[in-house]
Design an enzyme around this catalytic site. Structure first.
Site, PDB file in Angstrom:
ATOM      1  N   HIS A 150      -1.357  10.539   7.097  1.00  0.00           N
ATOM      2  CA  HIS A 150      -2.449  10.414   5.800  1.00  0.00           C
ATOM      3  C   HIS A 150      -3.126   9.152   5.873  1.00  0.00           C
ATOM      4  O   HIS A 150      -4.273   9.114   5.713  1.00  0.00           O
ATOM      5  CB  HIS A 150      -1.633  10.607   4.532  1.00  0.00           C
ATOM      6  CG  HIS A 150      -2.529  10.488   3.241  1.00  0.00           C
ATOM      7  ND1 HIS A 150      -2.543  11.469   2.415  1.00  0.00           N
ATOM      8  CD2 HIS A 150      -3.036   9.315   2.693  1.00  0.00           C
ATOM      9  CE1 HIS A 150      -3.240  11.133   1.539  1.00  0.00           C
ATOM     10  NE2 HIS A 150      -3.542   9.734   1.485  1.00  0.00           N
ATOM     11  N   GLU A 151      -2.337   8.079   6.173  1.00  0.00           N
ATOM     12  CA  GLU A 151      -2.811   6.586   6.103  1.00  0.00           C
ATOM     13  C   GLU A 151      -3.853   6.497   7.376  1.00  0.00           C
ATOM     14  O   GLU A 151      -5.075   5.779   7.085  1.00  0.00           O
ATOM     15  CB  GLU A 151      -1.952   5.535   6.316  1.00  0.00           C
ATOM     16  CG  GLU A 151      -0.965   5.649   5.023  1.00  0.00           C
ATOM     17  CD  GLU A 151      -1.674   5.589   3.536  1.00  0.00           C
ATOM     18  OE1 GLU A 151      -2.608   5.071   3.226  1.00  0.00           O
ATOM     19  OE2 GLU A 151      -1.110   6.527   2.730  1.00  0.00           O
ATOM     20  N   GLY A 208       1.869   4.952   0.053  1.00  0.00           N
ATOM     21  CA  GLY A 208       0.981   4.442   1.116  1.00  0.00           C
ATOM     22  C   GLY A 208      -0.268   3.793   0.579  1.00  0.00           C
ATOM     23  O   GLY A 208      -0.754   4.495  -0.449  1.00  0.00           O
ATOM     24  N   CYS A 211      -3.188  11.819  -3.174  1.00  0.00           N
ATOM     25  CA  CYS A 211      -3.944  10.596  -2.771  1.00  0.00           C
ATOM     26  C   CYS A 211      -4.265   9.743  -3.918  1.00  0.00           C
ATOM     27  O   CYS A 211      -4.884   9.977  -4.766  1.00  0.00           O
ATOM     28  CB  CYS A 211      -5.121  10.808  -1.808  1.00  0.00           C
ATOM     29  SG  CYS A 211      -6.044   9.519  -1.242  1.00  0.00           S
ATOM     30  N   LEU A 212      -3.810   8.148  -3.960  1.00  0.00           N
ATOM     31  CA  LEU A 212      -4.214   7.410  -4.960  1.00  0.00           C
ATOM     32  C   LEU A 212      -5.646   7.428  -5.012  1.00  0.00           C
ATOM     33  O   LEU A 212      -6.337   6.982  -6.241  1.00  0.00           O
ATOM     34  CB  LEU A 212      -3.608   5.919  -4.709  1.00  0.00           C
ATOM     35  CG  LEU A 212      -2.170   5.917  -4.563  1.00  0.00           C
ATOM     36  CD1 LEU A 212      -1.774   4.456  -4.133  1.00  0.00           C
ATOM     37  CD2 LEU A 212      -1.559   6.191  -5.938  1.00  0.00           C
ATOM     38  N   HIS A 258      -7.240   8.032   6.535  1.00  0.00           N
ATOM     39  CA  HIS A 258      -7.961   7.018   5.773  1.00  0.00           C
ATOM     40  C   HIS A 258      -8.716   6.135   6.713  1.00  0.00           C
ATOM     41  O   HIS A 258      -9.971   5.817   6.350  1.00  0.00           O
ATOM     42  CB  HIS A 258      -7.140   6.135   5.137  1.00  0.00           C
ATOM     43  CG  HIS A 258      -6.717   6.684   3.630  1.00  0.00           C
ATOM     44  ND1 HIS A 258      -7.804   7.197   2.729  1.00  0.00           N
ATOM     45  CD2 HIS A 258      -5.920   7.139   2.941  1.00  0.00           C
ATOM     46  CE1 HIS A 258      -7.136   7.913   1.686  1.00  0.00           C
ATOM     47  NE2 HIS A 258      -5.920   7.668   1.737  1.00  0.00           N
ATOM     48  N   GLN A 303      -9.132   1.649   0.925  1.00  0.00           N
ATOM     49  CA  GLN A 303      -9.047   2.260  -0.359  1.00  0.00           C
ATOM     50  C   GLN A 303      -8.991   0.961  -1.516  1.00  0.00           C
ATOM     51  O   GLN A 303      -9.116   1.280  -2.792  1.00  0.00           O
ATOM     52  CB  GLN A 303      -7.553   2.847  -0.690  1.00  0.00           C
ATOM     53  CG  GLN A 303      -7.292   4.119   0.154  1.00  0.00           C
ATOM     54  CD  GLN A 303      -5.999   4.820  -0.194  1.00  0.00           C
ATOM     55  OE1 GLN A 303      -5.032   4.313   0.457  1.00  0.00           O
ATOM     56  NE2 GLN A 303      -5.887   5.709  -1.113  1.00  0.00           N
TER      57      GLN A 303
END
Ligand code: NI
Length: 175
Positions: A135-136, A46, A93-94, A139, A51
């Site tokens: 999660h997204e 995701g 998380c990236l 963000h 991000q």
């Protein structure tokens, strides 16, 4: 299409509420293509627009991380309608590469999001999909998964990140 640098915690873009997408323009379509390519290259399941430094309520999810076709969700202005249940699983998380922690998430959710044609749909997520949607969407409200951890664990991760920043081993905008 382009693979873009993924901003790292605590970059400001990750900590602020994103603005709604007002119109699906050619720029937004290009941005989504770049987000998909960036997510797959990482690889990740995701990616939210902030991000990559774009503060719009826009996210992509692909639980196969690009391994199979036709599994990509493009979420325009997504919001949670309902969360239920509870399950604990490792999550990362990236924007915080190298850190994974057990995170409690709902095991089922219903979200509402528009697609790239502007059509608003309801989507159900179960298990990992419920986790990814939550999660997204977190963000897009300026929240990271570490906010779901105990204060102690969160402090420890922040300390480790600060140490790596001081060591020159953690760029907020990776090259
Ligand atoms: Ni993330």
């Amino acid at each position: 299409m382009a693979i873009l640098p993924i901003l790292r915690y605590p970059h400001q873009a990750l900590l602020a509420e994103c603005d709604p997408v007002r119109e699906i323009t050619a720029d937004v379509e290009r941005l989504v293509q770049d987000m998909i390519e960036t997510m797959h290259a990482a690889p990740g399941v995701g990616l939210a627009a902030n991000q990559i430094g774009v503060r719009l309520k826009l996210a992509v999810v692909d639980l196969t991380a690009g391994e199979s076709k036709g599994e990509i969700f493009v979420l325009v202005n997504p919001r949670i309608l309902e969360n239920s249940g509870r399950y604990v699983e490792d999550e990362g998380c990236l924007s915080l590469p190298g850190f994974t922690e057990r995170v409690v998430r709902p095991d089922r959710c219903i979200i509402e999001a528009a697609d790239l044609h502007g059509k608003v749909r309801k989507l159900e997520g179960v298990g990992l999909m419920a986790r990814a949607f939550n999660h997204e969407i977190d963000h897009l409200h300026g929240h990271l998964f570490i906010e779901h951890l105990s204060a102690l664990k969160r402090r420890l991760i922040k300390k480790k990140v600060q140490k790596r920043i001081r060591a020159g081993d953690w760029d907020l905008i990776p090259a």
